[in-house]
Motif scaffolding. Structure first.
Motif, short mmCIF file in Angstrom:
data_model
loop_
_atom_site.label_atom_id
_atom_site.label_comp_id
_atom_site.label_asym_id
_atom_site.label_seq_id
_atom_site.Cartn_x
_atom_site.Cartn_y
_atom_site.Cartn_z
N CYS A 20 -9.56 18.18 106.44
CA CYS A 20 -9.14 19.37 105.70
C CYS A 20 -8.70 18.93 104.29
N HIS A 35 -10.46 16.82 111.46
CA HIS A 35 -10.19 17.81 112.50
C HIS A 35 -11.45 18.05 113.34
N CYS A 61 -1.51 20.57 107.24
CA CYS A 61 -2.07 21.92 107.26
C CYS A 61 -1.55 22.72 108.46
N CYS A 68 -0.99 17.39 111.26
CA CYS A 68 -1.48 17.38 109.88
C CYS A 68 -0.62 18.33 109.04
ZN LIG Z 1 -5.35 19.38 108.39
#
Ligand SMILES: [Zn+2]
Length: 449
Positions: free
Chosen positions: A271, A278, A335, A333
């Motif tokens: 990402c 991912h 994100c 992560c």
């Molecule tokens: Zn990520």
């Protein structure tokens, strides 16, 4: 996946993982879950694993026999699933039609992969139209990590047929509103540079060797400020040194994709935070396993990547040994995505059983790294071949800037000399001249034990 919210039509790169939405829709059985957790993913995968195992027991001659005495109605845990026997590349080569679960009329694409195994038989994989559509969808969402609507993407990928990898990527890019430009003969580095100069791409996609060759030729021609914001390295394993070289030369983010034909040409992608790849968790289930026993290893530990396809109907694969080594990263992560991440340092592990210890150290990534400091070589890819009492490494260089036969020999000697039981290296002359060549030059290095 069935419905995508309308506001998704125009895309801008965000902090979020764009692979979350299709997974939320899949797990919600067509209706996006407002949020989802790692546990939701695991539970959904366990139910799909039982579904696909029962499906292959009924429809594939290979698995009907392989799973003859096994009960696959449900799996209470990932550990229980990991007790199933694994599928090998040799199984696929031996009898590809025994894996087929549908009529051949339902197959849109057959991919034939020539391999260097002992049988010499090619690997054949069958895909239905739905499965190709799923790949396009993955490319659409996966590329949202790298590009926004309106961006131009230079893809150094072959696309000889409408459903080849380059063409599928172009379809995925069209559907997110980006503009694909294809060099269908990526070995032609001069053609890549011509397209690069004409289209000033925001993003470049290709193998590490092809992108590295483009970067080096661009630098050789005086390139200093690049338009590139992001790069996606795919298909090959790549070294940290190569990724850093590209990142610094073009001042861009370098993402990695992991996938193979067996995973429907898509598998995992990093990402915007670029801290691991991912996984495409609702299409494939990835296990990291002990190569000897096939048992599941905990996150953070390195082992063989074993893949089960969750949605394929034409030729599903159960616990397929990829021959790649990697690990699942621990922690979350930035994100926030619950989709697990593969560490980018993925390596091939399938080596001849009687290969000497030093042979394990001379990987394509190591050789890539070695030649980075050598401006005479644009890029290279190494392949190994084992003959009785002798190992042969063939290195394809993508052209040379000057005559560098001597330094080339020295580089290889420097590479192997610190290794225990260092082999004797013979470099066989390949094409070489004093001018820059952007064709496909070949050299063979014969390593005799
Ligand atoms: Zn990520």
């Amino acid at each position: 996946m069935q419905s995508v919210p309308a506001e998704y039509a125009t895309h801008r790169i965000t902090e979020k993982n764009p692979l979350d939405l299709p997974a939320q829709i899949d797990i919600g059985r067509g209706v996006p879950m407002p949020s989802f957790s790692k546990e939701d993913v695991v539970n959904w995968q366990l139910s799909k694993l039982a579904e696909v195992c029962q499906y292959v027991q009924k429809n594939s001659a290979f698995y009907a026999k392989q799973f003859q005495s096994l009960r696959c109605n449900s799996f209470v845990s990932q550990k229980e699933f990991a007790t199933l026997p694994r599928t090998t590349a040799d199984d696929l080569k031996e009898a590809p039609f025994k894996f087929l679960c549908t009529s051949q009329d339902d197959i849109t694409r057959i991919v034939t992969l020539t391999t260097s195994g002992s049988t010499g038989k090619p690997k054949r994989l069958f895909f239905t139209q739905d499965e190709l559509d799923e790949t396009v969808e993955f490319y659409d969402h996966g590329m949202r990590c790298l590009v926004s609507t309106g961006d131009t993407v230079l893809a150094l990928l072959p696309a000889p047929k409408p459903d080849s990898v380059g063409a599928l990527l172009a379809d995925g890019l069209h559907s997110l509103g980006a503009i694909p430009v294809l060099n269908q003969n990526p070995d032609d580095v001069a053609a890549s540079l011509a397209l690069f100069t004409k289209h000033t791409p925001d993003c470049v996609v290709g193998t590490a060797a092809h992108i590295l060759a483009l970067v080096k030729l661009w630098q050789h021609k005086g390139g200093t400020i690049s338009p590139v914001k992001s790069v996606l390295i795919c298909w090959d394993t790549s070294s940290q040194a190569v990724r850093e070289y590209i990142e610094q030369a073009w001042k861009c983010r370098v993402h990695t994709h992991w996938g193979m034909t067996e995973t429907s040409l898509g598998g995992a992608v990093s990402c915007v935070h670029n801290t691991g790849l991912h996984l495409r968790e609702t299409n494939i289930y990835v296990e990291i396993t002990d190569p000897e026993t096939g048992l599941l290893l905990p996150d953070g530990e390195r082992g063989e990547i074993v893949v089960t396809t969750l949605t394929r109907k034409g030729m599903p694969l159960i616990r397929y040994r990829t021959g790649d080594e990697g690990h699942i990263m621990t922690g979350t992560c930035p994100c926030g995505s619950p989709l697990r991440r593969l560490s980018p340092d993925i390596q091939r592990i399938m080596l001849p059983e009687d290969a000497p210890e030093w042979f394990r150290h001379i990987t394509p990534s190591v050789i890539d790294g070695l030649f980075l400091s050598e401006p005479n070589f644009l890029a290279q890819q190494a392949q190994y071949r084992m003959a009785p009492n002798q190992l042969e490494i063939t290195i394809d260089t993508r052209g040379t800037v000057s005559n560098s036969q001597t330094s080339y020999n020295e580089l290889i000697r420097n590479l192997v000399s610190p290794l225990p039981d260092a082999p004797v290296v013979l470099c066989l002359r390949g094409r070489n001249n004093n001018t820059i060549s952007t064709g496909f030059a070949k050299r063979s290095i014969r390593v005799i034990k």
